[in-house]
Motif scaffolding. Sequence first.
Motif, PDB file in Angstrom:
ATOM      1  N   ALA A 161      -1.021  -0.887  -4.574  1.00  0.00           N
ATOM      2  CA  ALA A 161      -2.235  -1.692  -4.737  1.00  0.00           C
ATOM      3  C   ALA A 161      -3.303  -1.148  -3.822  1.00  0.00           C
ATOM      4  O   ALA A 161      -3.009  -0.603  -2.753  1.00  0.00           O
ATOM      5  N   ARG A 162      -4.547  -1.284  -4.255  1.00  0.00           N
ATOM      6  CA  ARG A 162      -5.655  -0.874  -3.393  1.00  0.00           C
ATOM      7  C   ARG A 162      -5.721  -1.777  -2.156  1.00  0.00           C
ATOM      8  O   ARG A 162      -5.300  -2.934  -2.191  1.00  0.00           O
ATOM      9  N   ILE A 163      -6.311  -1.264  -1.101  1.00  0.00           N
ATOM     10  CA  ILE A 163      -6.440  -2.054   0.119  1.00  0.00           C
ATOM     11  C   ILE A 163      -7.256  -3.316  -0.137  1.00  0.00           C
ATOM     12  O   ILE A 163      -6.903  -4.405   0.313  1.00  0.00           O
ATOM     13  N   THR A 164      -8.340  -3.177  -0.883  1.00  0.00           N
ATOM     14  CA  THR A 164      -9.155  -4.367  -1.155  1.00  0.00           C
ATOM     15  C   THR A 164      -8.352  -5.430  -1.903  1.00  0.00           C
ATOM     16  O   THR A 164      -8.552  -6.623  -1.688  1.00  0.00           O
ATOM     17  N   THR A 165      -7.474  -5.000  -2.778  1.00  0.00           N
ATOM     18  CA  THR A 165      -6.643  -5.967  -3.500  1.00  0.00           C
ATOM     19  C   THR A 165      -5.722  -6.707  -2.545  1.00  0.00           C
ATOM     20  O   THR A 165      -5.607  -7.938  -2.594  1.00  0.00           O
ATOM     21  N   ALA A 220      -7.501  -9.117  -0.440  1.00  0.00           N
ATOM     22  CA  ALA A 220      -7.926 -10.282  -1.222  1.00  0.00           C
ATOM     23  C   ALA A 220      -6.773 -11.253  -1.432  1.00  0.00           C
ATOM     24  O   ALA A 220      -6.939 -12.469  -1.320  1.00  0.00           O
ATOM     25  N   ILE A 221      -5.601 -10.733  -1.718  1.00  0.00           N
ATOM     26  CA  ILE A 221      -4.476 -11.632  -1.974  1.00  0.00           C
ATOM     27  C   ILE A 221      -4.063 -12.333  -0.672  1.00  0.00           C
ATOM     28  O   ILE A 221      -3.758 -13.537  -0.662  1.00  0.00           O
ATOM     29  N   PHE A 245       0.855  -1.195   0.000  1.00  0.00           N
ATOM     30  CA  PHE A 245       0.000   0.000   0.000  1.00  0.00           C
ATOM     31  C   PHE A 245       0.889   1.241   0.000  1.00  0.00           C
ATOM     32  O   PHE A 245       1.425   1.638   1.021  1.00  0.00           O
TER      33      PHE A 245
END
Lengths: 278, 278, 278, 278, 278, 278
Positions: free
Chosen positions: C85-89, C92-93, C72
């Motif tokens: 990268a977005r936080i949601t990404t 998710a990973i 981030f």
Amino acid sequence: MPEYRLHHMTWPQVRDALEYARVAIVPIGATEQHGPALKAGIDYRIAEALAEQTVAAADGLALMAPPIPVGFSPHHMDFPGTLTARITTLCAILEDYLASLNRHGLRRFVLMNGHGGNLAFLPGWMAEYRERTGDTVAVVHWSMMGRDVVVDAANSEVYGHACEVETGLAKHLVPDVVLEEELGGPAPLLASESALYRGHAIPERNVGAFTPRSLAEFSSNGALGDPATYDSDKGRELFEKVRDRSVELIRHMAEAPTADRTARKKAEQISAAWGTRT
Amino acid sequence: MPEYRLHHMTWPQVRDALEYARVAIVPIGATEQHGPALKAGIDYRIAEALAEQTVAAADGLALMAPPIPVGFSPHHMDFPGTLTARITTLCAILEDYLASLNRHGLRRFVLMNGHGGNLAFLPGWMAEYRERTGDTVAVVHWSMMGRDVVVDAANSEVYGHACEVETGLAKHLVPDVVLEEELGGPAPLLASESALYRGHAIPERNVGAFTPRSLAEFSSNGALGDPATYDSDKGRELFEKVRDRSVELIRHMAEAPTADRTARKKAEQISAAWGTRT
Amino acid sequence: MPEYRLHHMTWPQVRDALEYARVAIVPIGATEQHGPALKAGIDYRIAEALAEQTVAAADGLALMAPPIPVGFSPHHMDFPGTLTARITTLCAILEDYLASLNRHGLRRFVLMNGHGGNLAFLPGWMAEYRERTGDTVAVVHWSMMGRDVVVDAANSEVYGHACEVETGLAKHLVPDVVLEEELGGPAPLLASESALYRGHAIPERNVGAFTPRSLAEFSSNGALGDPATYDSDKGRELFEKVRDRSVELIRHMAEAPTADRTARKKAEQISAAWGTRT
Amino acid sequence: MPEYRLHHMTWPQVRDALEYARVAIVPIGATEQHGPALKAGIDYRIAEALAEQTVAAADGLALMAPPIPVGFSPHHMDFPGTLTARITTLCAILEDYLASLNRHGLRRFVLMNGHGGNLAFLPGWMAEYRERTGDTVAVVHWSMMGRDVVVDAANSEVYGHACEVETGLAKHLVPDVVLEEELGGPAPLLASESALYRGHAIPERNVGAFTPRSLAEFSSNGALGDPATYDSDKGRELFEKVRDRSVELIRHMAEAPTADRTARKKAEQISAAWGTRT
Amino acid sequence: MPEYRLHHMTWPQVRDALEYARVAIVPIGATEQHGPALKAGIDYRIAEALAEQTVAAADGLALMAPPIPVGFSPHHMDFPGTLTARITTLCAILEDYLASLNRHGLRRFVLMNGHGGNLAFLPGWMAEYRERTGDTVAVVHWSMMGRDVVVDAANSEVYGHACEVETGLAKHLVPDVVLEEELGGPAPLLASESALYRGHAIPERNVGAFTPRSLAEFSSNGALGDPATYDSDKGRELFEKVRDRSVELIRHMAEAPTADRTARKKAEQISAAWGTRT
Amino acid sequence: MPEYRLHHMTWPQVRDALEYARVAIVPIGATEQHGPALKAGIDYRIAEALAEQTVAAADGLALMAPPIPVGFSPHHMDFPGTLTARITTLCAILEDYLASLNRHGLRRFVLMNGHGGNLAFLPGWMAEYRERTGDTVAVVHWSMMGRDVVVDAANSEVYGHACEVETGLAKHLVPDVVLEEELGGPAPLLASESALYRGHAIPERNVGAFTPRSLAEFSSNGALGDPATYDSDKGRELFEKVRDRSVELIRHMAEAPTADRTARKKAEQISAAWGTRT
């Protein structure tokens, strides 16, 4: 003649049919330009007709849901009238169809797909669906299921979308989508790109890299091949092969255990076989 | 020797490299079982090595991002150690890589993909990305980009995942991933399923229907083909073909207009050509 | 020497290691500018090296997954080469890594985090993951796990990102990321803002309000502190403290019940203790 | 006779029609049980037929998209054969239809809705769509658009789903969906609940609280009212009123500015009028 | 006395106030157990009161939105009555508040946060919001904004949630939330865990690793510290410091350019300064 | 007097109350312009007051959560000070409230809704929530629950938002929201649109098509009807009817089985009744 299409049945009829049926067929297609001589609904119309003929020949083993009339068609949006849906939308609608059918007791699904473009996301979604639910799901596209006839029926070097093969199949199954008077000569291909760029072609020719392109970069009228040279006998032969093989697939699926039970059994075999190795 | 890998550069070095570079290469692979003789990281290791060699040969036209070490591998989860990511996750991480690179001025992207399973969703995502951004994106997989060598290097009837071709390529590019002492005879295939069921095979053999399956349903040791019969000369030849063709692709992309400008121009041509027709 | 890195193991090796291992370590970092003398990959390189050294010292209790090379980093995007990268990404990973590892039987996770910026979302995500799964998850960042050495090793009033402490640690663990010849004097700080504005600083100095800012508002070369004054002995000491304490953490986690069982037991105790009160 | 249905047109035909057309009609319905005498597809069949008749009477001002055959029907899932889609799915598919049509230049949309259950989410989605795009969107349901005839045609105290009014309309528009031989007496209502509980009823009777219920809690055969008492003359009258008023709506919309321009103008008026007040 | 709380104003009053106001304050808290003597609403009540007092002292520079009464409290769910919201929910509601306020012309936001647990996700969300919109957003928590007084007012070694400091502040601002008769002795701490496990503590004490835990693992009555020893003078002093510093922050923000313009200017400076270096 | 508002209780108090309580009431409203004489918070203030009075009269059967102060108000955004939340946000916050309450053992919920605009999405969300959880959820809006009094109290032909009925109710329940000195004559309606366009009106008058519109297209001061003609006796009568009927609803819900058990039982009855039919 018995009815196997859910949308044409009452709930007591469905209830009774479910006592024997084991497989559901979901037709999915597109509403997408197909050049100057084929109507935009051709893909879902073919999918619907193939599904209808397949359930009619499956002796009650399969029921059919109403067709999904839109597909993944961003590469056709340069031509007026095309509709396209996002991949997440299409996965969601399929998810909802299958979950609804599952609730009525069906756990084996065949997607009767009339639009090659949907194969850009279906394999991935199907794998995730199987993992999540343990249900079995297969996809049929006539260009794969009847590939021997397709190769035989093609007259052009570059064919695929809206070509003579698709025209011939449509002429047999849903003849009103073909405007004979608009069938001209071969589709006017635009100057070709680097041989390393390939896109929107039939899988086996996908040598090189893949890059998404608009059909408008390939063909100035939105078609490929030479639609006017279609052969309706080949169209009928293609249809019959796809129907018969689809029925065979349905019989196989109806007897085979669902995905969850299959995977579990295989994994146990392997685990046993390798258990003493290291 | 100049450096083209972003993760091995300082920001002033990147700033300077961006004056000439036009293309970014993003390696993506998997951490996934490859039978008893190949390490799980093989797919992203091959992708990383191919990307490194490609940018090194591209005369500064391309920069490389760090490899994404996980891919779409639900069909390998029956074997210990495999990681898998959801399709939405992988699309999100690619989206973020490309958006970051775009912010630094790059608008042309090559995904150097080391894992065939990622092709189950990449074409769809790439088409949507292109529509949304107007940026150009291509994907290279060695089995497609060097398909002529692949066909030549295969010794088995059924090959693909962890077979002699992949082993040979790995032996040349990332030799530490091959455990020679574990290379036994041909992979033990399980009793075959209906010929109408096909899955996880190389595209051109995808005749029939497609249905997702676990590798554990195919092969009891997680491999296909006969890895021990690999030929390192073929491995080197395959690598060189893929690298050289990827450089050719990069040159082509660097000069071509981005997707937004291409599509717009073609659409205008067609519109003009057909404007007087009806 | 035994191997504990999943990406460098075959599946039979992982299967065997899983008989004893109880904890998985997931390195996460960033690809982000670190001033003129440190390479952009430093954060994930440090995380990877710390994880490797930790599993090597943990006597088989822990396995390690391949590093996630992006983090981030929106506050560094003004400097070329940074990826974010977005936080949601990122959630998710991480979700997919842990879910995959869980499927192989692991339920205790240590995130070896090399990038302070990831702490802007990790605590929240970890709490939700624990609630949802009942699995145990902890995060280690060297600036917290070895905070006593960090305070000792700092020579500057304002330090943190790319400062002498991080440089010293990198010099010991991943020396190739430090470009000695680019280490100049102290980072040129820009005119300071209102004392009530604080951001991107080490937690304990976070007095006042917090507001996100770009590093470009703080430092004209992207670094803080005085990197050239690093001390490699302090770097080694910091590394050893973090490794040893991380091993201690792993031993503790391996023996402790997972989160679901802990919480349930405590809640019952409290319920019993208070049951007769009102 | 000119064609106004996109799925039955080629792209050059659509291109030409777009020179005059200003409004797109999207039929949406359901595949949902309607008691023992009506086929499950009735709602989307009625929507499709109404849309076809409306575009045919609109002098080229409107084009029609293919029908969406599934709707929001969780309250019917206790009866075999019903399909239901999540609200997010239905909003997504509508979003994609409208975005595709917008790309071809259309900015005014009429949802021809054949299923009352879809009104549980359409008003909210439509308001958000309008805000986001500035496009105009309206929804027509025959029970509202022809409410005067509906009230007149109803013979039962409790009517609505699958009642004599809907049966009469279907008998006129899509007669094959009515199985005359299954039309028995009035639907067998179950013992009534608290008068304060109301759900799944026609809006004007929604006095009290609202709580979602399954149809299975109301009616043991899935219908309401007394379908056998339908009057086909009323059905024809209802159809004609809905068609004619829908054409009137289309004419109005075609001339009115789109939502973005309307709202802006009104807001300016108010701002001006009140500018000197306080 | 002028009114600055949006929910207590008519639209013409807001319109007039917007001519001068530049900053919006959004109170966010929690409804979460605070031991046997403090009411569950304490966190949002404190946030609301602090916001009210701050706007009242800001000479019209700031307007206040109604408080968000729920926060991120999974670690308190073992105690009856606690509500918790997912992180995505809280980000969405903040997003909607700020987008609404932005539409009325406000681009500078202060989140007046009464719940420490919200800091587990706010920094990350705020950074993304700033990137996406270019608007400025800051967060104030009394434990940071008045940290000097907090340290002074604490009597216990372990303090934080529901301790004497929070009790003292509440006693001054919202006295009805303190049930004097339930204030007993120090909170009964449970047997401590490994020193390497730390969680839910005030930031500066976060040495070691971080792992999420339920409060029920720490304290058998849900509080920390010794609430009965609160000092209302310290409570008043803490309130006054937080209010005055928040007003100072508002003045600073009102004059400073918004985030988009700041970042752009700084980036240009750096680019210029480094332009001739390499 | 016993306390039934969660935010005003300690956790031991909630624990004790949960021994008897069966229903939770969640007030939801809006912060939205209501013309020149009513404060923007009126809708959530009314919802909160109605909920408080209802739980106070329910003999311990119900507990109340803190009010959600924002609602679905896109159609009011043209007027300064209005806040609006996306539908997905509001569904998420409701989902989190109910899931939290469910965790403490409550499975029956009443949404006390003060804002008509929320009915544009609540019915759909409630149906999905019920399906997913099997919990029971009902929504009360005073305009429906007390519709007989509403019709009686209305003096204007066009009434609804901010009219004399709402003013009268507010005057009784939350008198501070009414600015008497700003109550002028009837709301100035703008030139009416086509009779076929209807939107934002009370349900029973929704004849014709529905299309979302901004209030600014209807009324130049943001109100409808003639607020100055309110009757406080009618306000009190309306309040009492809504409170008493809500208590009746709560009693009914507390005794009725939850949704999952109800639906299952009914489905079984039907299945039995029809089992021998075909």
